[in-house]
Each structure stands twice: as C-alpha cells, then as structure tokens.
Design an enzyme around this catalytic site. Structure first.
Site, PDB file in Angstrom:
ATOM      1  N   ASN A  79      11.708  40.976  19.007  1.00 21.76           N
ATOM      2  CA  ASN A  79      10.621  42.080  19.400  1.00 21.76           C
ATOM      3  C   ASN A  79      10.623  41.725  21.048  1.00 21.76           C
ATOM      4  O   ASN A  79       9.808  40.860  21.513  1.00 21.76           O
ATOM      5  CB  ASN A  79       9.153  41.504  18.633  1.00 21.76           C
TER       6      ASN A  79
ATOM      7  N   LYS B 256       8.679  43.637  22.858  1.00 28.08           N
ATOM      8  CA  LYS B 256       7.437  44.219  23.356  1.00 28.08           C
ATOM      9  C   LYS B 256       7.621  45.001  24.414  1.00 28.08           C
ATOM     10  O   LYS B 256       8.480  45.891  24.278  1.00 28.08           O
ATOM     11  CB  LYS B 256       6.659  42.952  23.657  1.00 28.08           C
TER      12      LYS B 256
ATOM     13  N   HIS C  53       1.477  44.084  14.490  1.00 28.33           N
ATOM     14  CA  HIS C  53       1.619  42.855  15.257  1.00 28.33           C
ATOM     15  C   HIS C  53       0.230  42.388  15.889  1.00 28.33           C
ATOM     16  O   HIS C  53      -0.655  43.024  16.063  1.00 28.33           O
ATOM     17  CB  HIS C  53       2.545  43.091  16.526  1.00 28.33           C
TER      18      HIS C  53
ATOM     19  N   GLU D  65      -0.670  41.414  18.735  1.00 26.83           N
ATOM     20  CA  GLU D  65      -1.190  42.198  19.834  1.00 26.83           C
ATOM     21  C   GLU D  65      -1.630  43.573  19.509  1.00 26.83           C
ATOM     22  O   GLU D  65      -2.369  44.355  20.321  1.00 26.83           O
ATOM     23  CB  GLU D  65       0.211  42.535  20.760  1.00 26.83           C
TER      24      GLU D  65
ATOM     25  N   GLU E  95       2.813  34.954  12.071  1.00 27.36           N
ATOM     26  CA  GLU E  95       2.792  34.540  13.171  1.00 27.36           C
ATOM     27  C   GLU E  95       1.408  33.997  13.791  1.00 27.36           C
ATOM     28  O   GLU E  95       0.486  34.770  14.112  1.00 27.36           O
ATOM     29  CB  GLU E  95       3.237  35.897  14.257  1.00 27.36           C
TER      30      GLU E  95
ATOM     31  N   GLY F  88       3.775  33.349  22.420  1.00 25.99           N
ATOM     32  CA  GLY F  88       3.702  33.083  23.801  1.00 25.99           C
ATOM     33  C   GLY F  88       3.430  32.167  24.528  1.00 25.99           C
ATOM     34  O   GLY F  88       3.161  32.058  25.707  1.00 25.99           O
TER      35      GLY F  88
ATOM     36  N   SER G 190       6.851  31.345  19.696  1.00 23.85           N
ATOM     37  CA  SER G 190       7.723  30.528  20.244  1.00 23.85           C
ATOM     38  C   SER G 190       8.773  29.959  19.743  1.00 23.85           C
ATOM     39  O   SER G 190       9.075  28.573  19.934  1.00 23.85           O
ATOM     40  CB  SER G 190       6.557  29.471  20.980  1.00 23.85           C
TER      41      SER G 190
HETATM   42  P1  PGA Z   1       6.940  34.765  21.188  1.00 23.90           P
HETATM   43  O1  PGA Z   1       6.637  36.226  20.195  1.00 23.90           O
HETATM   44  O2  PGA Z   1       8.352  34.440  20.476  1.00 23.90           O
HETATM   45  O3  PGA Z   1       7.271  35.043  22.635  1.00 23.90           O
HETATM   46  O4  PGA Z   1       5.880  33.748  21.211  1.00 23.90           O
HETATM   47  C1  PGA Z   1       6.581  36.492  18.942  1.00 23.90           C
HETATM   48  C2  PGA Z   1       5.948  37.732  18.616  1.00 23.90           C
HETATM   49  O5  PGA Z   1       4.963  37.909  19.244  1.00 23.90           O
HETATM   50  O6  PGA Z   1       6.631  38.396  17.709  1.00 23.90           O
END
Ligand code: PGA
Length: 249
Positions: free
Chosen positions: A9, A11, A95, A97, A164, A170, A208
């Site tokens: 992903n 983003k 997601h 976000e 998640e 992140g 992460s």
């Molecule tokens: P990250 O994001 O691997 O940077 O923690 C995962 C995601 O939001 O799908």
C-alpha cells in the site's frame, strides 16, 4: 492451505516515473517467486503505467480506494469500472487512514465492497483497533463491529481481511506475532460463525511489517500475509518481505 498474500500500500507516494522505476527494479527480484501472491497498490495517477509494466508478470495491480457509485456527478471520485480499465484486479477498502481522515464509516465501506464485488474486483478489507481501544480491552468488540458493518449482506468470495492495529501503522511498533495470531484467530472465529467459506479467507497483518519481522509473523498459523506501507516503497525492502513470506510457505 491458504496461499500467502503480500500487498504493498503505497499511500500518497510515488509519481508515475517513480512507480516505473520501482517496478523495473522490483520485478527481477521476485520473478521466481510463485508461491506467494504479490500485489502493488500505487496511487490512482500511476495505475495505467503500472499496469503496462506489470503485464505478464507475477505481480497483481490494486487501487487504494474506490467510490460506491458506478458513474455520475461525484467530482473527484473513482469508480470500479475506471479501476478495471486502468488494469486493477483488486482494491483496498476501509483503510484506517480513510476511516480517520475521510470519515469512512462501516456503512460506506460496506457499500464500496458491494460495488467493487459487483464489478468483479477483489477486495482487501482493512479493520483495526486504536491503542485506546486495545488498552480498554475492546479490541474484539471493535473488530466484530467493523466486520459486521463492513460485510453486511456480503459473501466472503474474493475478500481478504487486513488486520491493521492503528497503533502499529507507521509507528515502528509491530504487534507481536502472538498478538497478531490471537487477533486473527478471533477474526477467523467471527467469520466462521457468521459466513460461509471462512477457512478460505486470507487474513493479512498490517502495521510496521519489515523484512526482518515478516518471517516471525508468517510462522503463525492464522497469519496469511501482510499489507505493507512504509517498507513497500523500496524495491529491495518489499522484495525481502515477499521472500520472507515465501520461505514459510
Ligand atoms: P506501515 O503501514 O507498514 O507503514 O505501518 C501499513 C498500512 O497502513 O497498510
């Protein structure tokens, strides 16, 4: 046996040129990996170029979002048909976000999945709890609610669940493999209780994930893959994750 599924992903990262550079470097690193499903989800603007470069490769193309109407006066939105025409076979929906910054509710997520499935797009449905909810022992309640709302009146065909935990996205904080597995077990249990075909559904962990923690995560029986943000932006790092998932297959 569920085939491991590793998805990137990206983003809001990468221009068209940066996407092409990534794909040209990445494909030779994974072209012999056959026992893992691999997907890249670039931003909308890079989808066509990515589709052209991924043609006849072992890497699938996905989008990060979709709208729930087929067409019309919805300025700025993207329909499932547009994603198909850009070469996507899959779309990430719900997601955290999107839920947090763009006010997506389970009801909206449910409508999006329905429209995506009506158009034969595969779906990665994201769910997850906040730190506050985990600390208040509400994780399973929150996930159960998200599953019920997002999957209302939907069969499980062509749906992957990405668990998640918001506190792990992140932040560099990964859930332990035991925490991930325990939560995936809850999700599997919920699916078994409420839907048909639960044992075929792949449950990805996200938050992460890196080349050095993928093997441990994949060693857990209920972890079927990963949805990767930050560590999917560099070809060698994402290839390391794909290969780490393959070894445990
Ligand atoms: P990250 O994001 O691997 O940077 O923690 C995962 C995601 O939001 O799908």
């Amino acid at each position: 046996m569920r085939k491991p599924f590793i998805a990137a992903n990206w983003k809001m990262n990468k221009t068209i040129i940066e996407t092409a550079e990534f794909i040209n470097a990445f494909l030779p690193m994974v072209n012999d990996v056959m026992d893992v499903d691999i997907l890249i989800a670039p931003p909308f603007t890079a989808l066509s170029e990515a589709s052209r470069l991924l043609k006849s490769s072992n890497v699938m193309l996905g989008a990060q979002n979709v709208y729930y109407e087929e067409k019309g006066a919805f300025t700025g939105e993207i329909s499932p048909g547009m994603l198909l025409s850009a070469g996507c076979s899959c779309v990430i929906i719900g997601h955290s976000e999107r839920r947090e910054y763009f006010s997506e509710t389970d009801e909206i997520v449910n409508k999006k999945i329905k429209t995506a499935r009506n158009n034969n797009l595969e779906v990665i449905l994201c769910i997850g709890e906040s730190l506050e909810q985990r600390e208040a022992d509400k994780t399973f309640e929150v996930l159960g609610g998200q599953l019920a709302g997002s999957l209302k009146d939907l069969p499980l065909d062509a749906i992957t669940i990405a668990y998640e935990p918001i506190w792990a996205i992140g932040t560099g904080k990964t859930a332990t493999k035991e925490q991930a597995n325990e939560t995936h077990e809850y999700i599997r249990g919920w699916l078994r209780k409420n839907k048909d075909g639960a044992d075929n559904v792949r449950i990805q962990y996200g938050g992460s994930v890196k080349p050095d923690n993928i093997e441990a995560l994949m060693s857990e029986s209920e972890v079927d893959g990963a949805l990767v943000g930050g560590a999917s932006l560099k070809p060698d790092s994402f290839a390391g994750i794909v290969k780490g998932a393959a070894k445990n297959n």
